[in-house]
Structure formats: C-alpha cells, structure tokens
Design an enzyme around this catalytic site. Sequence first.
Site, PDB file in Angstrom:
ATOM      1  N   ASP A 116       0.822  -1.194   0.000  1.00 54.43           N
ATOM      2  CA  ASP A 116       0.000   0.000   0.000  1.00 54.43           C
ATOM      3  C   ASP A 116       0.864   1.256   0.000  1.00 54.43           C
ATOM      4  OD1 ASP A 116      -1.801   2.008   0.457  1.00 54.43           O
ATOM      5  OD2 ASP A 116      -2.663   1.135   2.260  1.00 54.43           O
ATOM      6  N   ASP A 331      -1.933   6.431  -8.545  1.00 55.78           N
ATOM      7  CA  ASP A 331      -2.393   5.353  -7.661  1.00 55.78           C
ATOM      8  C   ASP A 331      -2.474   4.033  -8.397  1.00 55.78           C
ATOM      9  OD1 ASP A 331      -3.674   3.704  -5.823  1.00 55.78           O
ATOM     10  OD2 ASP A 331      -5.652   4.470  -6.364  1.00 55.78           O
TER      11      ASP A 331
END
Length: 502
Positions: A116, A331
Amino acid sequence: MSKGPKAIMLIIRPPCLFAPSPLLRILLLLPLFLIISITVTTPVSANHGFFSLKYKFAGQKRSLAALKAHDNSRQLRILAGVDLPLGGTGRPEAVGLYYAKIGIGTPARDYYVQVDTGSDIMWVNCIQCNECPKKSSLGMELTLYDIKESLTGKLVSCDQDFCYAINGGPPSYCIANMSCSYTEIYADGSSSFGYFVRDIVQYDQVSGDLETTSANGSVIFGCSATQSGDLSSEEALDGILGFGKSNTSMISQLASSGKVRKMFAHCLDGLNGGGIFAIGHIVQPKVNTTPLVPNQTHYNVNMKAVEVGGYFLNLPTDVFDVGDKKGTIIDSGTTLAYLPEVVYDQLLSKIFSWQSDLKVHTIHDQFTCFQYSGSLDDGFPAVTFHFENSLYLKVHPHEYLFSYDGLWCIGWQNSGMQSRDRRNITLLGDLALSNKLVLYDLENQVIGWTEYNCSSSIKVVDEQSGTVHLVGSHYISSACSLSTRSAIIMLLLTTMLYTLVY
C-alpha cells in the site's frame, strides 16, 4: 560487513494452487537436505533484496460491478488518507490487488499483506482479534500474529517517539506502561483498531544478478485487534504493508535504519500480471521525473495538459485542483482512470471523432461500450498526459480499451459523477500505469516513469560499493503450486542427484 543502503525487490507470483501432502513434503525435502547439509558456504555481500509478491484474483474474470466496487473502495480510502494498495495486471477485466508474502517474528511465520503506497503504517491481524478473517478465498492460509510466540516481539509503549509521531504528540490516554494504540477508519466503513509492536520483518536481499540472500530489519507495526468492513471479507489478507510518505511507513523505517534508500519503483506487467517492485537506486532504465506536490498526503503531481491524437484539449488552468487536494493522484491500487467532467467530456468526444459511426452502449450506467472489429491502435488515438518538467504519460488504445461480453469499453471514468468526496478528482490508476516503470524518489521529492517491458529486468546499484545488480521480473509459482505429477518428478530427480552425490 557493509552497512550501506540496500535495495529490496518485490517479486510478483501467482496464487498457490496446490499444496503437497505432509508425506510428500518430507520425501521432497529429505534428500535435498542431505545434499545441502554437506555443502560448504561462503559469505556473500548482500546489496539488495525482495519480497515475494502475489496477485489477488489472478486468472479470474471480474464483473463490471465488482470492478467499480473495487475502485470505489480504493478511492474512498485514498481520500481518507489510507489504503492505496499496489495494483494488479492493469487490465480492467481482471481487477485485483497485489500482495506480498513476508516473514515476521523469531521464528518467522509467513504473512500475506497488501502493498500500500498510501498507508503510513504496516499492520497484521492479531491473535486477540475475534472479527479478523481466518480463511481467505485467495488460496492461502491466514495467520494471526501472536507476540508471545516471537522471541523478538516487543510492545511499543505510548510514551515512545513512534507513538508521539503517530499521534502528533503525547497521546492523551497515555499512562505508565500502556501500549500505543492505533485506529484506522476508512471512508468506505472499513476499520482496523489495535496496538503497536516491534518485531523482525524478513525479506530477501539481492546479492548478485538475479540472486538473493535472506535479510531482515526491525520494524514497528500494528497488531489489529478489531476489524470491520471489506477488511474482513472472504478475499481478505493478513494485513497491509504501508509504503506511504510518512516517517512511520515501512520504507521510511527501513531507510532510517540504513537498510535501504528512500526510493522505490514498480513495474506492473499489464499482459501477464507479473512485474517488479524494487526499493533502491534504479540506474536502468533511466527515468525522467516531475516534482511531487508539497503538503499532500499521497503521490500527487502537477498535470499541465491532455493530448488526444496530437490535439490538445482546451481546459481551464485550475481543472486539476480540487479543494485542498492539489494535482493528479498517481495510484496503482485503482484499476481505471478518473478525470474531471470537463476533461472527460472533451476526451471522449475526441476519441469517438475517430470512429463517428460507432453505436455506443452504456453498461451499468457508467461504462461506455461499443462493437468494433478492427485494430484498436490503428482505429483510435493515443492519449498523452503532460506534466511539469516536460514529463509525459502516453496511454495507448489497447491499454484504455478493454473487452467485455463482445464489446469494447472505455476505461476512462467521469469523476464528476462520483460521490461528493471524490467529485472531479484526477486519478491515474493501473490503466495508465501498467507497462511502465514508475519511480518514487522520496529523498528528492520527485516521481517519474518510462514505458518499459515489465517482464524483462532492471538494474539497481549499491551506493556504497558501486556494484550494479540485475533484478528480473517474476511471475513464477510458489513452492506449494506444484502439481502432483511435477512433485513426483522433482522427487525422482532429487533422489537421483542424492544417489550421484553419495
């Protein structure tokens, strides 16, 4: 022994498909152990390293509804300042997440955690957790961390510097010998609550061209005692591995201890689902960069223009700034790409001007689809995003168009139609980032990318020794993915080798 910066590589692997029986494992390992036990070992200068990374939902076809739900969840977490996991294959029809297999504790146990880039802490499910998942549909056995089973595990008290950093100062609840707690509440309703511990995290260092040795570092991470929402779904994992910008993230902790440089890169293979995730100084391929927007939680950059087939869209100068969220979010945890309404409308209009006779269908009220039998790259324009410092990101038609039920669908999405918190944001996900080496340089506060064959290899350098090592892409089965037939063949070959040696 060199104490200079090292590099770490996350190797992407498919999920485990087969687990040999205990007897077969013994038969496989016994002769091999006897051979290895008489081998003379020599010291190796370890310069870099890797985690083993696996692909969630590999080979599974996902519905468009599931695809949208995935992106909704990711974006909600983005705007809440958490959960920006690394992406999957980059193909919308095969949406999923990547996750790493790491070792924690002494003796080490295996944990599967989402990688992440938006989270600033690492956490795994804890033995005290009643709501935490114990099974996963992804093909691996989940593990609950128990500090009592690790010789190196220690509680982090609320009066330690790490706890001050997490809370922005001394926690109001802190009394003598009390543990440091954390709470992660995501905008989509998911949450994780627990306390911090310090323990050894194991990974593999790159010691030569396509060679690795075992290494470890002491890391503070969360032990989740309560969990809810999507984190407890049937596709759950053991936790999250934070690679965010904060000093409390996984990469920041490793960098502060001199284990690695504070820079990393990923290269996701949009065709095969494999790729590379490397921490360290990447020297090949060369990557042009653009500055990160300061004072932003995530990896935001300044977009200057959008070009479609050689034509620049006529856009307002402030179109890529939304409230206090400046710039474009990079992202790799989101599958599609989300553009402000004014950008989206002009973009689609220009794309369809190349094929004006197409019959367009709207699926699930959000996906623009059509029938087409020709060459995608010949029949549609490339879309190029231009950024500060003359950096550009080119997305080819075969990357932004995906097949669904005999139709071709547009991967670009209108963020003007999203919920209030996400309205008119600019976010580039796997659709734009796959098949590119993306470099995050936190030391110089820049990010960059270049088109690249993610099934090939890159080169990383040890800053202290100057040695350059080759890091290859991996999409290989884990040890437990052998078929019965291949396991038997391996047993026979190992036995023959054992016979020859003795």
